[in-house]
Write a protein that holds these residues in place. Structure first.
Motif, PDB file in Angstrom:
ATOM      1  N   UNK A 241       1.064  27.917 -23.262  1.00  0.00           N
ATOM      2  CA  UNK A 241       2.279  27.415 -22.709  1.00  0.00           C
ATOM      3  C   UNK A 241       2.077  25.918 -22.242  1.00  0.00           C
TER       4      UNK A 241
ATOM      5  N   UNK B 282      -5.505  27.281 -14.540  1.00  0.00           N
ATOM      6  CA  UNK B 282      -4.856  26.067 -14.101  1.00  0.00           C
ATOM      7  C   UNK B 282      -3.825  26.362 -13.178  1.00  0.00           C
ATOM      8  N   UNK B 283      -3.405  27.775 -13.148  1.00  0.00           N
ATOM      9  CA  UNK B 283      -2.396  28.191 -12.098  1.00  0.00           C
ATOM     10  C   UNK B 283      -3.333  28.104 -10.837  1.00  0.00           C
TER      11      UNK B 283
ATOM     12  N   UNK C 204       4.044  23.582 -19.204  1.00  0.00           N
ATOM     13  CA  UNK C 204       4.884  23.904 -17.982  1.00  0.00           C
ATOM     14  C   UNK C 204       5.277  22.329 -17.441  1.00  0.00           C
TER      15      UNK C 204
ATOM     16  N   UNK D 140      -0.825  22.196  -4.351  1.00  0.00           N
ATOM     17  CA  UNK D 140       0.417  22.175  -3.727  1.00  0.00           C
ATOM     18  C   UNK D 140      -0.158  22.427  -2.095  1.00  0.00           C
TER      19      UNK D 140
ATOM     20  N   UNK E 124      -2.998  24.621  -9.686  1.00  0.00           N
ATOM     21  CA  UNK E 124      -1.684  24.173  -9.225  1.00  0.00           C
ATOM     22  C   UNK E 124      -1.486  24.600  -7.977  1.00  0.00           C
ATOM     23  N   UNK E 125      -1.948  25.960  -7.720  1.00  0.00           N
ATOM     24  CA  UNK E 125      -1.965  26.590  -6.156  1.00  0.00           C
ATOM     25  C   UNK E 125      -2.551  25.620  -5.248  1.00  0.00           C
TER      26      UNK E 125
ATOM     27  N   UNK F  63      -8.146  26.828 -20.103  1.00  0.00           N
ATOM     28  CA  UNK F  63      -9.724  27.007 -20.322  1.00  0.00           C
ATOM     29  C   UNK F  63      -9.827  28.001 -18.993  1.00  0.00           C
ATOM     30  N   UNK F  64      -9.980  29.390 -19.381  1.00  0.00           N
ATOM     31  CA  UNK F  64      -9.956  30.365 -18.118  1.00  0.00           C
ATOM     32  C   UNK F  64      -8.268  30.721 -17.914  1.00  0.00           C
ATOM     33  N   UNK F  65      -8.149  32.033 -18.190  1.00  0.00           N
ATOM     34  CA  UNK F  65      -6.754  32.454 -18.006  1.00  0.00           C
ATOM     35  C   UNK F  65      -5.814  31.801 -16.808  1.00  0.00           C
ATOM     36  N   UNK F  66      -6.545  31.975 -15.532  1.00  0.00           N
ATOM     37  CA  UNK F  66      -5.784  31.506 -14.354  1.00  0.00           C
ATOM     38  C   UNK F  66      -6.139  30.317 -13.848  1.00  0.00           C
TER      39      UNK F  66
ATOM     40  N   UNK G 260       2.708  17.907 -15.460  1.00  0.00           N
ATOM     41  CA  UNK G 260       2.957  18.559 -16.742  1.00  0.00           C
ATOM     42  C   UNK G 260       2.164  19.129 -17.104  1.00  0.00           C
ATOM     43  N   UNK G 261       1.585  20.649 -17.316  1.00  0.00           N
ATOM     44  CA  UNK G 261       0.469  21.271 -17.613  1.00  0.00           C
ATOM     45  C   UNK G 261       0.502  21.887 -18.988  1.00  0.00           C
ATOM     46  N   UNK G 262      -0.753  21.824 -19.522  1.00  0.00           N
ATOM     47  CA  UNK G 262      -0.802  22.308 -21.116  1.00  0.00           C
ATOM     48  C   UNK G 262      -1.758  23.480 -20.774  1.00  0.00           C
ATOM     49  N   UNK G 263      -1.323  24.669 -21.305  1.00  0.00           N
ATOM     50  CA  UNK G 263      -2.129  25.848 -21.194  1.00  0.00           C
ATOM     51  C   UNK G 263      -2.278  26.577 -22.403  1.00  0.00           C
TER      52      UNK G 263
END
Lengths: 251, 251
Positions: free
Chosen positions: A43, B21-22, A45, B29, B25-26, B16-19, B44-47
């Protein structure tokens, strides 16, 4: 001449609600069947929160967020996105404009919800809708439900003011025990009105419901999670389509 | 002639690691001082997880992830990113290559950690490092600590095999009570070796530590959170710089 198809890349339009895109990306990973990192959905985002408030635009004729949303779609397209998911329920009010002017296919969160309802065997009768005033006024959930033969049940004005909106405010204020109680009551009222399931159509209410177990939890549909599942189906479809595309290229 | 400065936009290199980037980002914030949605940092995030494993490349001479990481930086740059944060500890092994070949400034997670240590008054003495074999072998944390006059304490091979790696595996297997116990023991061993604080240099160990309270929790530094704080400082710096930039334009 056949063109080499672009690699499938999910574009996520975020920035509407500080945590909405991160929440969507977390659910996207959770819903993806994967045995190794490389199985996950690629993805890009866009999370630029300098954008007019969506509810104000829908309810009070405030500044339109459409130009900034289109800027986001353009950036996602330029980065190689081949399809878009919007990590915000209310923003789907502009879905058709974004498709027409943005030039990319965009999954629709209400279609994703209807698909998940159908998976659970709900294809007729009443379905509850729990959301902000903006998401309810936007009307697209009701329209999509009607197109599938589902009747939409909404909270009364009193329940909206005394349960739904205070539950959302309590999540934002990190008071989850209070938010849970209010949200459970709001869902229960919609179930009492004959709803077979209740769609949680804002990013805060799933947090409130999931905070603790309750008799209504299993009757709720998290719209963000439904959208994540639609993205997984899209991605599986691109993998199945790929060999055919390659076949065409060799002909 | 003065050029109109580009709007500050944070590029997040994920995938790099499924979670990872999320998760980043958490935390971004959470670390941002904001009173309304529009105060948050635009990103902008590249995943794209279709990238060779970083530890295998560092430890066993496996395929290099550098070309795919550079592709990500290029996409972020094209989308308008003006600075990059990498949501993966181990990937910082290629930080200098990415800066040189990618053409964008990139914050460094180990500098962010050193800044957070300094904020806590730790500018000399021993600091523990808890991470995967790849992150430890990469060596950049140790080098950056040394440059600031800090001595790095590592887990013994036995502790790495019996505590650190099993803790990470337990997080991945969603067994958080077990992960917590193992991670706390691993941190305690480093503190017993004279470390004043322990840097959690992989995305799983903060999840393990934070699962429950313990006497060691306050002694831990989450590298991902430190990177998020560095991004907040970068963003505050761009806001302070903006009036000057505008001034230059009018001269």
């Amino acid at each position: 001449m056949n063109k080499i198809p672009a690699s499938p890349l999910l574009g996520v339009l975020g920035g509407m609600g500080p945590l909405a895109a991160a929440d969507f990306l977390t659910k996207l990973v959770a819903e993806t069947p994967a045995t190794r990192d490389q199985d996950h959905i690629p993805y890009v985002a866009w999370g630029v929160p300098q954008i007019p408030e969506r509810p104000a635009a829908i309810l009070h004729g405030g500044a339109s967020p459409l130009p900034q949303m289109l800027r986001g779609i353009a950036a996602l397209k330029q980065a190689g996105a081949t399809v878009v998911a919007i990590a915000c329920n209310t923003a789907h009010y502009w879905h058709d404009d974004l498709v027409r002017e943005g030039g990319l296919p965009i999954l629709h969160i209400a279609d994703a919800v209807c698909d998940l309802l159908a998976e659970r065997g709900i294809t007729a009768g009443r379905v509850g809708l729990l959301g902000t005033d903006g998401a309810v006024k936007a009307g697209f959930f009701q329209q999509r439900f009607a197109a599938r033969g589902l009747d939409c049940v909404l909270s009364s004005r009193a329940d909206q003011d005394q349960l739904v909106l205070p539950a959302i405010a309590a999540v934002k204020a990190h008071d989850l025990p209070r938010a849970h109680g209010l949200a459970v009551d709001a869902v229960a009222r919609l179930l009492d009105s004959g709803a077979q399931a209740v769609v949680l159509a804002c990013t805060e209410t799933p947090v409130a419901i999931d905070y603790a177990d309750s008799p209504v939890n299993a009757r709720c549909i998290d719209a963000t999670r439904a959208l994540a599942r639609a993205c997984v189906r899209w991605h599986q479809g691109t993998k199945q389509a790929a060999p055919l595309e390659r076949l065409k290229l060799t002909q």
